[in-house]
Design a protein around this motif. Structure first.
Motif, PDB file in Angstrom:
ATOM      1  N   GLU A 406       0.684  -1.359  -0.282  1.00  0.00           N
ATOM      2  CA  GLU A 406      -0.039   0.309   0.432  1.00  0.00           C
ATOM      3  C   GLU A 406       0.849   1.263   0.254  1.00  0.00           C
ATOM      4  O   GLU A 406       0.249   2.356  -0.385  1.00  0.00           O
ATOM      5  CB  GLU A 406      -1.212  -0.012   0.886  1.00  0.00           C
ATOM      6  N   ALA A 407       2.063   1.505   0.739  1.00  0.00           N
ATOM      7  CA  ALA A 407       2.344   2.741   0.867  1.00  0.00           C
ATOM      8  C   ALA A 407       3.297   2.757  -0.503  1.00  0.00           C
ATOM      9  O   ALA A 407       3.472   3.911  -1.336  1.00  0.00           O
ATOM     10  CB  ALA A 407       4.102   2.137   1.963  1.00  0.00           C
ATOM     11  N   LYS A 408       3.804   1.477  -1.733  1.00  0.00           N
ATOM     12  CA  LYS A 408       4.220   1.847  -2.903  1.00  0.00           C
ATOM     13  C   LYS A 408       3.302   2.441  -3.642  1.00  0.00           C
ATOM     14  O   LYS A 408       3.481   3.480  -4.315  1.00  0.00           O
ATOM     15  CB  LYS A 408       4.847   0.696  -3.517  1.00  0.00           C
ATOM     16  N   ARG A 409       2.026   1.936  -3.679  1.00  0.00           N
ATOM     17  CA  ARG A 409       1.364   2.536  -4.626  1.00  0.00           C
ATOM     18  C   ARG A 409       0.998   4.094  -4.534  1.00  0.00           C
ATOM     19  O   ARG A 409       0.052   4.774  -5.118  1.00  0.00           O
ATOM     20  CB  ARG A 409      -0.721   1.717  -4.422  1.00  0.00           C
ATOM     21  N   TRP A 410       0.480   4.177  -2.383  1.00  0.00           N
ATOM     22  CA  TRP A 410       0.531   6.149  -2.359  1.00  0.00           C
ATOM     23  C   TRP A 410       1.903   7.046  -2.796  1.00  0.00           C
ATOM     24  O   TRP A 410       2.230   7.969  -3.176  1.00  0.00           O
ATOM     25  CB  TRP A 410       0.149   5.673  -0.937  1.00  0.00           C
ATOM     26  N   ASP A 411       3.220   6.531  -2.364  1.00  0.00           N
ATOM     27  CA  ASP A 411       3.928   7.152  -3.204  1.00  0.00           C
ATOM     28  C   ASP A 411       5.504   6.080  -3.225  1.00  0.00           C
ATOM     29  O   ASP A 411       5.623   5.805  -1.515  1.00  0.00           O
ATOM     30  CB  ASP A 411       4.903   8.053  -1.681  1.00  0.00           C
ATOM     31  N   VAL A 412       6.031   6.175  -3.239  1.00  0.00           N
ATOM     32  CA  VAL A 412       7.318   5.188  -3.491  1.00  0.00           C
ATOM     33  C   VAL A 412       8.230   5.371  -2.767  1.00  0.00           C
ATOM     34  O   VAL A 412       9.339   4.782  -2.658  1.00  0.00           O
ATOM     35  CB  VAL A 412       7.300   3.974  -5.013  1.00  0.00           C
ATOM     36  N   LEU A 413       8.419   6.654  -3.511  1.00  0.00           N
ATOM     37  CA  LEU A 413       9.950   7.176  -2.878  1.00  0.00           C
ATOM     38  C   LEU A 413      10.026   7.447  -1.780  1.00  0.00           C
ATOM     39  O   LEU A 413      10.403   8.446  -1.071  1.00  0.00           O
ATOM     40  CB  LEU A 413      10.197   8.547  -3.783  1.00  0.00           C
ATOM     41  N   ALA A 414       8.857   7.663  -1.057  1.00  0.00           N
ATOM     42  CA  ALA A 414       8.497   8.418   0.709  1.00  0.00           C
ATOM     43  C   ALA A 414       8.994   7.426   1.597  1.00  0.00           C
ATOM     44  O   ALA A 414       9.314   6.179   1.402  1.00  0.00           O
ATOM     45  CB  ALA A 414       6.930   8.567   1.267  1.00  0.00           C
ATOM     46  N   ARG A 415       9.357   8.068   2.803  1.00  0.00           N
ATOM     47  CA  ARG A 415      10.425   7.343   3.331  1.00  0.00           C
ATOM     48  C   ARG A 415       9.925   8.207   4.899  1.00  0.00           C
ATOM     49  O   ARG A 415      10.279   9.356   5.088  1.00  0.00           O
ATOM     50  CB  ARG A 415      11.768   6.872   3.207  1.00  0.00           C
ATOM     51  N   PRO A 416       9.671   7.224   6.167  1.00  0.00           N
ATOM     52  CA  PRO A 416       9.403   8.361   7.448  1.00  0.00           C
ATOM     53  C   PRO A 416      10.361   8.615   7.724  1.00  0.00           C
ATOM     54  O   PRO A 416      11.797   8.189   7.376  1.00  0.00           O
ATOM     55  CB  PRO A 416       8.623   7.149   8.178  1.00  0.00           C
ATOM     56  N   ALA A 417      10.607   9.593   9.103  1.00  0.00           N
ATOM     57  CA  ALA A 417      11.781  10.558   9.808  1.00  0.00           C
ATOM     58  C   ALA A 417      12.048   9.676  10.061  1.00  0.00           C
ATOM     59  O   ALA A 417      13.454   9.644  10.289  1.00  0.00           O
ATOM     60  CB  ALA A 417      10.442  12.128  10.085  1.00  0.00           C
ATOM     61  N   ASP A 418      11.613   8.786  11.034  1.00  0.00           N
ATOM     62  CA  ASP A 418      12.055   8.120  12.141  1.00  0.00           C
ATOM     63  C   ASP A 418      12.357   5.934  11.470  1.00  0.00           C
ATOM     64  O   ASP A 418      11.661   5.640  12.275  1.00  0.00           O
ATOM     65  CB  ASP A 418      11.277   7.485  12.926  1.00  0.00           C
ATOM     66  N   ILE A 419      12.379   6.146  10.156  1.00  0.00           N
ATOM     67  CA  ILE A 419      12.935   5.260  10.102  1.00  0.00           C
ATOM     68  C   ILE A 419      13.863   4.212  10.720  1.00  0.00           C
ATOM     69  O   ILE A 419      13.614   2.710  10.716  1.00  0.00           O
ATOM     70  CB  ILE A 419      13.067   5.005   7.725  1.00  0.00           C
ATOM     71  N   ASP A 420      14.702   4.687  11.061  1.00  0.00           N
ATOM     72  CA  ASP A 420      16.135   4.081  11.465  1.00  0.00           C
ATOM     73  C   ASP A 420      15.261   3.350  12.860  1.00  0.00           C
ATOM     74  O   ASP A 420      15.776   2.676  13.476  1.00  0.00           O
ATOM     75  CB  ASP A 420      17.411   5.092  11.881  1.00  0.00           C
ATOM     76  N   GLN A 421      14.458   4.215  13.467  1.00  0.00           N
ATOM     77  CA  GLN A 421      14.151   3.142  15.032  1.00  0.00           C
ATOM     78  C   GLN A 421      13.523   2.289  15.076  1.00  0.00           C
ATOM     79  O   GLN A 421      13.232   1.121  15.072  1.00  0.00           O
ATOM     80  CB  GLN A 421      13.051   4.785  15.667  1.00  0.00           C
ATOM     81  N   LEU A 422      12.306   2.536  13.283  1.00  0.00           N
ATOM     82  CA  LEU A 422      11.810   1.447  12.708  1.00  0.00           C
ATOM     83  C   LEU A 422      12.283   0.209  12.437  1.00  0.00           C
ATOM     84  O   LEU A 422      12.006  -0.739  12.883  1.00  0.00           O
ATOM     85  CB  LEU A 422      10.371   2.168  11.907  1.00  0.00           C
ATOM     86  N   LEU A 423      13.253   0.068  11.803  1.00  0.00           N
ATOM     87  CA  LEU A 423      14.052  -0.545  11.344  1.00  0.00           C
ATOM     88  C   LEU A 423      14.688  -1.417  12.545  1.00  0.00           C
ATOM     89  O   LEU A 423      14.925  -2.368  12.336  1.00  0.00           O
ATOM     90  CB  LEU A 423      15.119  -0.714  10.463  1.00  0.00           C
ATOM     91  N   ARG A 424      15.216  -0.624  13.950  1.00  0.00           N
ATOM     92  CA  ARG A 424      15.583  -1.775  14.700  1.00  0.00           C
ATOM     93  C   ARG A 424      14.682  -2.295  15.881  1.00  0.00           C
ATOM     94  O   ARG A 424      15.087  -3.264  15.828  1.00  0.00           O
ATOM     95  CB  ARG A 424      15.855  -0.353  15.398  1.00  0.00           C
ATOM     96  N   ALA A 425      13.341  -1.652  15.629  1.00  0.00           N
ATOM     97  CA  ALA A 425      12.451  -2.595  16.529  1.00  0.00           C
ATOM     98  C   ALA A 425      12.226  -4.010  15.337  1.00  0.00           C
ATOM     99  O   ALA A 425      11.553  -5.033  16.202  1.00  0.00           O
ATOM    100  CB  ALA A 425      11.290  -1.796  16.429  1.00  0.00           C
ATOM    101  N   VAL A 426      12.428  -4.007  13.813  1.00  0.00           N
ATOM    102  CA  VAL A 426      12.652  -5.071  12.495  1.00  0.00           C
ATOM    103  C   VAL A 426      13.552  -6.421  13.139  1.00  0.00           C
ATOM    104  O   VAL A 426      13.316  -7.305  13.538  1.00  0.00           O
ATOM    105  CB  VAL A 426      11.970  -4.807  11.773  1.00  0.00           C
TER     106      VAL A 426
END
Length: 709
Positions: A406-426
């Motif tokens: 769904e995120a790609k459908r809306w904007d394939v280039l957009a990235r959250p500002a807190d992406i590093d924190q989100l990926l650490r949780a992953v």
């Protein structure tokens, strides 16, 4: 006397000499006068002057042509076809109504009794349907009573009804000049003009009739509807003049006022649907009165806007705002500000959804709202990415994949500002799964993150590989750690674009760029041992299968060809019973895949895909077809005619074909691969494609190595 002689002569002389022609060669309202002198004058036909002389507009000039010096006959141009009974005529007075009015005027005729008797018979025959008799008799009555218009009114009406345009318009001209104060004569004349194609002239004559029949205000009112289909500018001027004299539209004859009053009553009782129905009727029947219905329409729209905002129907609210902007441009800035506030409120309310399913439902309903708003689309994409990472961190992997899609459908280039924190949780979730030896979950999470953030592929590979090494260092052997890391590398190194369609992996490869080529080599080397375990391919290896009908079929590896960048092209000859030379199936082993094809065509199927993990799935599309594969590792032994095997895997294949019109056709197969043997069994929806291994002839026990030259 001049008018009388001309009028009589114009009607009698329809047999023809020199003539005046009303012709469609000019405009629909043009007339062509052929003078006695031989000259011709062409222009727009206007109403006669007070003495009965004809007036035409020639360019910017108005020319007056005396009646008694102009023509000897009058005829509509031959271009107008005169059909006896046309299927579709222009509207006009009905013959039945004209007969009724003429019957009522008999007692006031003021002509000789013999003429009245003949005329009464003429009316009776017309009512019975004998129009030919009535037309001929009316023509004779002109000689008997040349100043009596009633028989000629009847004659003009009947000719017009029959589609005899030339004669009907000739009579209309005579009636217009001979009986200018007779409303019935003018009514029938207007009908003749209208049915003959002279709409403007018909409107002018009808306007004179209204002046005779109605008071000034009523005549002004009737002009509006009369002129609207002919000249909207004239109709709008007439309506504006009428509104100045009756601003409240309260005259008993004002139809617009009655509908508007009904709408206002509905508003006062809050019956919005009835009010809207009245406004719709007003705009449809009386489009010239839209200005008068606008206040009611604005109140209805504002109420609809409030209801849509309250109920969350954003699209309906935006439609209401657009309509309000068009109808009430004086408040344009207010409506624009309200639109911005409405969209922002709707966006914030949607992004506050805490679960994926409600968020996706809201986004689907709002697609049209945010189609042209890149900033809103970016924020929605970031929200889906944040939710996707949260779902991965809670091991809800299927929902996470949908969220990232769904995120790609809306904007394939957009990235959250807190992406590093989100990926650490992953990574924390992956760490726990590695510790619990949940290999499939780890690989699936890695695959989802790889697809979501391709620009972070190398970084994520190193970080997750480090997680695997750290968690398994104390509890696993070096070989197990290497295998787990190798599986991760297989996930991250695969070139997604190149493997989307197996055709892209034909001999020589099509991967773009040095980095992609290096990844292909690394993945081929990494996956080779695992794939060749379930697909041995030394030259000379043979399999004998039982096929439906009790027949046998032999498969033999006949050739191995190294591929650029590593891997093999494997030719397998298939020989049915009693056939010395069969056909060749070509298999490609490269880039972590085993690809099936044929001797003269590129690979068409990804038969196996590294890593060979329980629950692994892969799919691709080609035209209207979609191919899906899912791998499983059953624990139960598999019984075969030659014995029982313990180590095997199953690939469940589903091929779907889109047939259009919501129709889809599917076929399925189950292919069993035994360790060190290859394909041992095929189950298929099509029984003719089933196979069961009877005998296996390996060449040697020496394992094949990956080709790198």
């Amino acid at each position: 006397m001049i008018r009388m002689s001309l009028s009589r002569f114009a009607l009698v002389a329809t047999v023809g000499m020199a003539f005046v022609s009303l012709s469609t060669v000019c405009t629909a309202e043009s007339v062509r006068f052929h003078l006695k002198s031989g000259d011709t004058i062409t222009g727009e036909l206007l109403e006669p002057n007070e003495t009965g002389d004809y007036r035409i507009r020639v360019g910017d000039r108005i020319v007056v042509i005396p009646q008694n010096d102009v023509y000897t006959t009058l005829e509509v141009g031959a271009e107008r076809s005169a059909v006896e009974r046309p299927k579709k005529q222009a509207p006009g007075s009905s013959t039945k109504d004209v007969l009724r009015q003429l019957q009522g005027r008999l007692d006031f005729a003021g002509v000789a009794a013999e003429s009245v008797r003949v005329y009464r018979t003429c009316l009776a025959e017309a009512a019975r349907g004998d129009w030919d008799f009535s037309i001929k008799t009316s023509s004779r009555l002109l000689q008997m009573e040349p100043s009596w218009p009633d028989p000629q009114i009847l004659r003009a009406q009947l000719m017009s009804e029959r589609g005899q345009a030339r004669e009907a318009i000739s009579l209309a001209l005579w009636l217009e000049t001979s009986a200018p104060d007779d409303s019935l004569a003018l009514q029938v004349s207007a009908t003749c003009y209208r049915r003959g194609g002279f709409a403007r002239r018909a409107a002018q004559v009808s306007e004179k009739m209204y002046t005779l029949e109605y008071p000034i205000e009523r005549a002004q009112y009737e002009r509006v509807q009369l002129w609207w289909p002919v000249d909207q500018r004239v109709a709008e001027e007439a309506w504006a003049a009428y509104v100045r004299s009756d601003s409240l539209l309260r005259s008993p004859w004002c139809r617009e006022g009655k509908i508007l009053h009904r709408a206002e009553l509905a508003l006062s009782s809050t019956d919005w649907e009835a009010a809207q129905a009245a406004v719709n009727e007003m705009n449809e029947r009386f489009p010239w009165a839209r200005l008068q219905s606008r206040p009611v329409e604005l109140r209805i729209l504002e109420r609809r806007l409030r209801e849509s905002e309250t109920s969350g129907h954003i699209e309906e609210a935006l439609v209401a705002i657009d309509t309000l902007q068009a109808l009430d441009s004086d408040r344009d800035s207010e409506w624009k500000a309200r639109r911005v506030a409405l969209i922002e409120h709707h966006l914030r309310r949607g992004l506050s959804e805490g679960d994926f399913v409600p968020l996706r439902s809201w986004a689907a309903k709002s697609a049209a709202v945010f189609r042209g708003d890149p900033e809103a689309r970016r924020r929605i994409s970031e929200r889906f990415q944040s939710m996707g990472c949260r779902l991965v961190s809670t091991s809800q992997l299927e929902l996470a994949e949908h969220a990232f899609n769904e995120a790609k459908r809306w904007d394939v280039l957009a990235r959250p500002a807190d992406i590093d924190q989100l990926l650490r949780a992953v990574q924390d979730r992956v760490r726990d799964d590695v510790a619990m030896r949940r290999t499939l979950r780890v690989l699936r999470a890695a695959e989802i993150i790889r697809d979501a953030y391709p620009e972070r592929r190398d970084q994520m590979l190193e970080e997750l590989s480090g997680v695997v090494r750290d968690e398994l260092r104390e509890v696993a052997t070096a070989d197990e750690i290497s295998n787990r890391v190798a599986e991760l590398r297989g996930i991250f190194l695969r070139n997604l674009d190149a493997t989307k369609n197996p055709d892209a992996l034909a001999e020589g490869g099509t991967a773009a760029g040095d980095a992609a080529a290096n990844d292909m080599i690394r993945l081929t080397t990494l996956s080779y041992a695992s794939l060749s375990r379930y697909f041995p391919h030394e030259v000379g290896t043979r399999w004998v299968y039982e096929v439906p009908g009790g027949r046998r079929e032999e498969h033999e590896v006949t050739m191995l060809t190294p591929l650029d960048g590593g891997g093999w092209k494997i030719d397998i000859e298939i020989r049915p019973d009693n056939v010395r030379r069969g056909h060749t199936r070509t298999v490609y082993m490269r880039g972590g895949d085993v690809l099936n094809g044929f001797e003269k065509s590129p690979p068409a199927e990804v038969a196996l895909r590294y890593p060979l993990s329980e629950g692994a799935k892969w799919s691709w599309e080609k035209g209207a077809m979609r191919f899906t594969r899912e791998l499983s590792r059953p624990n139960d032994p598999l019984a075969l005619p030659g014995g029982t095997i313990e180590d095997y895997l199953v690939v469940h294949s589903v091929n779907a074909i889109d047939g259009g019109a919501d129709r889809q056709y599917t076929t399925w197969q189950k292919i069993y691969y035994g360790a060190g043997i290859g394909i041992v069994k095929i189950e298929s929806e099509d029984k003719n494609l089933g196979r069961t291994l009877l005998e296996f002839f390996p060449v040697s026990s020496k394992p094949q190595t990956a080709a790198t030259d």
